[in-house]
Design a protein around this motif. Structure first.
Motif, PDB file in Angstrom:
ATOM      1  N   ASN A  66       0.860  -1.172   0.000  1.00 22.35           N
ATOM      2  CA  ASN A  66       0.000   0.000   0.000  1.00 22.35           C
ATOM      3  C   ASN A  66       0.901   1.227   0.000  1.00 22.35           C
ATOM      4  N   LEU A  67       0.976   1.894  -1.130  1.00 25.73           N
ATOM      5  CA  LEU A  67       1.885   3.034  -1.266  1.00 25.73           C
ATOM      6  C   LEU A  67       1.330   4.297  -0.626  1.00 25.73           C
ATOM      7  N   THR A  68       0.019   4.394  -0.463  1.00 20.75           N
ATOM      8  CA  THR A  68      -0.545   5.605   0.126  1.00 20.75           C
ATOM      9  C   THR A  68      -0.327   5.665   1.633  1.00 20.75           C
ATOM     10  N   ARG A  69      -0.175   4.507   2.269  1.00 27.80           N
ATOM     11  CA  ARG A  69       0.045   4.472   3.717  1.00 27.80           C
ATOM     12  C   ARG A  69       1.430   3.948   4.073  1.00 27.80           C
ATOM     13  N   ASN A  70       2.271   3.778   3.067  1.00 33.58           N
ATOM     14  CA  ASN A  70       3.596   3.195   3.279  1.00 33.58           C
ATOM     15  C   ASN A  70       3.502   1.894   4.069  1.00 33.58           C
ATOM     16  N   GLY A  71       2.592   1.033   3.628  1.00 33.71           N
ATOM     17  CA  GLY A  71       2.364  -0.246   4.302  1.00 33.71           C
ATOM     18  C   GLY A  71       3.497  -1.224   4.068  1.00 33.71           C
ATOM     19  N   PRO A  72       3.408  -2.389   4.711  1.00 33.38           N
ATOM     20  CA  PRO A  72       4.460  -3.397   4.571  1.00 33.38           C
ATOM     21  C   PRO A  72       4.430  -4.048   3.183  1.00 33.38           C
ATOM     22  N   LEU A  73       5.559  -4.559   2.756  1.00 35.68           N
ATOM     23  CA  LEU A  73       5.654  -5.326   1.524  1.00 35.68           C
ATOM     24  C   LEU A  73       5.184  -6.742   1.827  1.00 35.68           C
ATOM     25  N   LEU A  74       4.149  -7.211   1.119  1.00 32.30           N
ATOM     26  CA  LEU A  74       3.583  -8.532   1.359  1.00 32.30           C
ATOM     27  C   LEU A  74       3.799  -9.420   0.143  1.00 32.30           C
ATOM     28  N   ARG A  75       4.206 -10.645   0.390  1.00 34.21           N
ATOM     29  CA  ARG A  75       4.353 -11.628  -0.691  1.00 34.21           C
ATOM     30  C   ARG A  75       3.091 -12.469  -0.768  1.00 34.21           C
ATOM     31  N   ALA A  76       2.550 -12.627  -1.960  1.00 38.00           N
ATOM     32  CA  ALA A  76       1.360 -13.445  -2.163  1.00 38.00           C
ATOM     33  C   ALA A  76       1.695 -14.915  -1.886  1.00 38.00           C
ATOM     34  N   PRO A  77       0.830 -15.611  -1.138  1.00 38.24           N
ATOM     35  CA  PRO A  77       1.082 -17.018  -0.810  1.00 38.24           C
ATOM     36  C   PRO A  77       1.271 -17.869  -2.064  1.00 38.24           C
ATOM     37  N   GLN A  78       2.232 -18.761  -2.007  1.00 33.70           N
ATOM     38  CA  GLN A  78       2.533 -19.730  -3.069  1.00 33.70           C
ATOM     39  C   GLN A  78       2.902 -19.075  -4.389  1.00 33.70           C
ATOM     40  N   SER A  79       3.388 -17.855  -4.345  1.00 33.81           N
ATOM     41  CA  SER A  79       3.867 -17.226  -5.581  1.00 33.81           C
ATOM     42  C   SER A  79       5.377 -17.365  -5.617  1.00 33.81           C
ATOM     43  N   GLY A  80       5.932 -17.411  -6.803  1.00 33.48           N
ATOM     44  CA  GLY A  80       7.374 -17.513  -6.925  1.00 33.48           C
ATOM     45  C   GLY A  80       7.790 -18.488  -7.994  1.00 33.48           C
ATOM     46  N   LEU A 120      -4.038 -21.314 -11.012  1.00 32.82           N
ATOM     47  CA  LEU A 120      -4.256 -19.919 -10.631  1.00 32.82           C
ATOM     48  C   LEU A 120      -4.741 -19.877  -9.186  1.00 32.82           C
ATOM     49  N   LEU A 121      -4.358 -18.825  -8.502  1.00 33.28           N
ATOM     50  CA  LEU A 121      -4.776 -18.605  -7.125  1.00 33.28           C
ATOM     51  C   LEU A 121      -5.454 -17.245  -7.020  1.00 33.28           C
ATOM     52  N   LEU A 122      -6.405 -17.140  -6.099  1.00 32.24           N
ATOM     53  CA  LEU A 122      -7.055 -15.875  -5.785  1.00 32.24           C
ATOM     54  C   LEU A 122      -6.725 -15.547  -4.336  1.00 32.24           C
ATOM     55  N   TRP A 123      -6.184 -14.355  -4.118  1.00 34.99           N
ATOM     56  CA  TRP A 123      -5.731 -13.958  -2.788  1.00 34.99           C
ATOM     57  C   TRP A 123      -6.339 -12.631  -2.393  1.00 34.99           C
ATOM     58  N   ARG A 124      -6.978 -12.600  -1.243  1.00 32.45           N
ATOM     59  CA  ARG A 124      -7.395 -11.322  -0.656  1.00 32.45           C
ATOM     60  C   ARG A 124      -6.161 -10.767   0.029  1.00 32.45           C
ATOM     61  N   VAL A 125      -5.688  -9.632  -0.425  1.00 27.53           N
ATOM     62  CA  VAL A 125      -4.430  -9.078   0.070  1.00 27.53           C
ATOM     63  C   VAL A 125      -4.467  -9.002   1.594  1.00 27.53           C
ATOM     64  N   GLY A 126      -3.452  -9.610   2.201  1.00 31.14           N
ATOM     65  CA  GLY A 126      -3.320  -9.641   3.648  1.00 31.14           C
ATOM     66  C   GLY A 126      -3.775 -10.938   4.285  1.00 31.14           C
ATOM     67  N   ALA A 127      -4.550 -11.758   3.564  1.00 26.20           N
ATOM     68  CA  ALA A 127      -5.013 -13.032   4.115  1.00 26.20           C
ATOM     69  C   ALA A 127      -3.841 -14.013   4.226  1.00 26.20           C
ATOM     70  N   ARG A 128      -3.964 -14.987   5.134  1.00 28.07           N
ATOM     71  CA  ARG A 128      -2.900 -15.981   5.297  1.00 28.07           C
ATOM     72  C   ARG A 128      -2.771 -16.904   4.092  1.00 28.07           C
ATOM     73  N   LYS A 129      -3.902 -17.243   3.470  1.00 23.55           N
ATOM     74  CA  LYS A 129      -3.898 -18.208   2.377  1.00 23.55           C
ATOM     75  C   LYS A 129      -4.589 -17.636   1.152  1.00 23.55           C
ATOM     76  N   ALA A 130      -4.198 -18.186   0.020  1.00 20.38           N
ATOM     77  CA  ALA A 130      -4.894 -17.920  -1.241  1.00 20.38           C
ATOM     78  C   ALA A 130      -5.769 -19.135  -1.533  1.00 20.38           C
ATOM     79  N   ILE A 131      -6.812 -18.960  -2.335  1.00 13.85           N
ATOM     80  CA  ILE A 131      -7.655 -20.094  -2.695  1.00 13.85           C
ATOM     81  C   ILE A 131      -7.412 -20.486  -4.150  1.00 13.85           C
ATOM     82  N   ARG A 132      -7.490 -21.755  -4.384  1.00 20.36           N
ATOM     83  CA  ARG A 132      -7.237 -22.307  -5.722  1.00 20.36           C
ATOM     84  C   ARG A 132      -8.423 -22.046  -6.633  1.00 20.36           C
ATOM     85  N   VAL A 133      -8.137 -21.557  -7.832  1.00 23.54           N
ATOM     86  CA  VAL A 133      -9.173 -21.338  -8.839  1.00 23.54           C
ATOM     87  C   VAL A 133      -9.397 -22.669  -9.563  1.00 23.54           C
ATOM     88  N   PRO A 134     -10.628 -23.183  -9.573  1.00 24.92           N
ATOM     89  CA  PRO A 134     -10.867 -24.502 -10.182  1.00 24.92           C
ATOM     90  C   PRO A 134     -10.601 -24.513 -11.686  1.00 24.92           C
TER      91      PRO A 134
END
Length: 166
Positions: free
Chosen positions: A7-21, A59-73
């Motif tokens: 979040n650049l407007t609040r200088n938030g933390p850098l978050l890595r999306a689960p299972q990305s890489g 493909l995964l769908l992630w709500r930014v900040g959530a612990r897990k992403a959900i698998r897209v069927p």
């Protein structure tokens, strides 16, 4: 190495999306498209991305900040992922499969934590990995899908449009 958000407007933390890489990919890895949309009813920013940047295992769908992403069927080796707001807080997702030469469309539930029935449509062209998909859902129970096919051959870029109902 991965999908990151901040979040650049609040200088938030850098978050890595689960299972990305690209842990299991030989280098240089191929970049993958990332789709993003905001949920209109309950808030939140959502990102759709490949779980593995080299082969797009799924493909995964992630709500930014959530612990897990959900698998897209049915999204194995999905390319050109796109996302749009839908009616009642739902999200529409779409992607292309080279293996089946089909475009897939699915809608989330109102909580954006489960998916409805996946619909697929034959692609009117073969895009050999250079596919661009655009979606617009608005507040209706349908989504407009645009598919641009680019080919390494002498074919001119072509755009096809259709609608899918929820």
């Amino acid at each position: 190495d991965g999908v990151y958000v901040k979040n650049l407007t609040r200088n938030g933390p850098l978050l890595r999306a689960p299972q990305s890489g690209t842990e299991s990919v030989s280098f240089p890895a191929q970049p993958q498209r990332v789709a993003m949309a905001g949920a209109s009813v309950h808030g939140g920013i959502y990102i759709a991305y490949c779980s593995n940047a080299g082969t797009c295992d799924r493909l995964l769908l992630w709500r930014v900040g959530a612990r897990k992403a959900i698998r897209v069927p049915d999204s194995r080796r999905g390319l050109g992922v796109a996302m749009s707001r839908g009616p009642g807080g739902r999200l529409w997702l779409s992607w292309y499969s080279e293996q089946s030469n089909r475009v897939f469309v699915v809608q989330t539930n109102k909580a954006d934590n489960r998916f409805g029935r996946v619909r697929s449509y034959p692609a009117p062209c073969f895009a050999d990995g250079n596919t661009h998909i655009a979606l617009t859902g608005g507040s209706f129970g349908r989504v407009d899908v645009a598919l641009e096919c680019l080919s390494a051959g002498p074919v001119k870029p072509t755009v096809f449009l259709t609608q899918s109902l929820s």
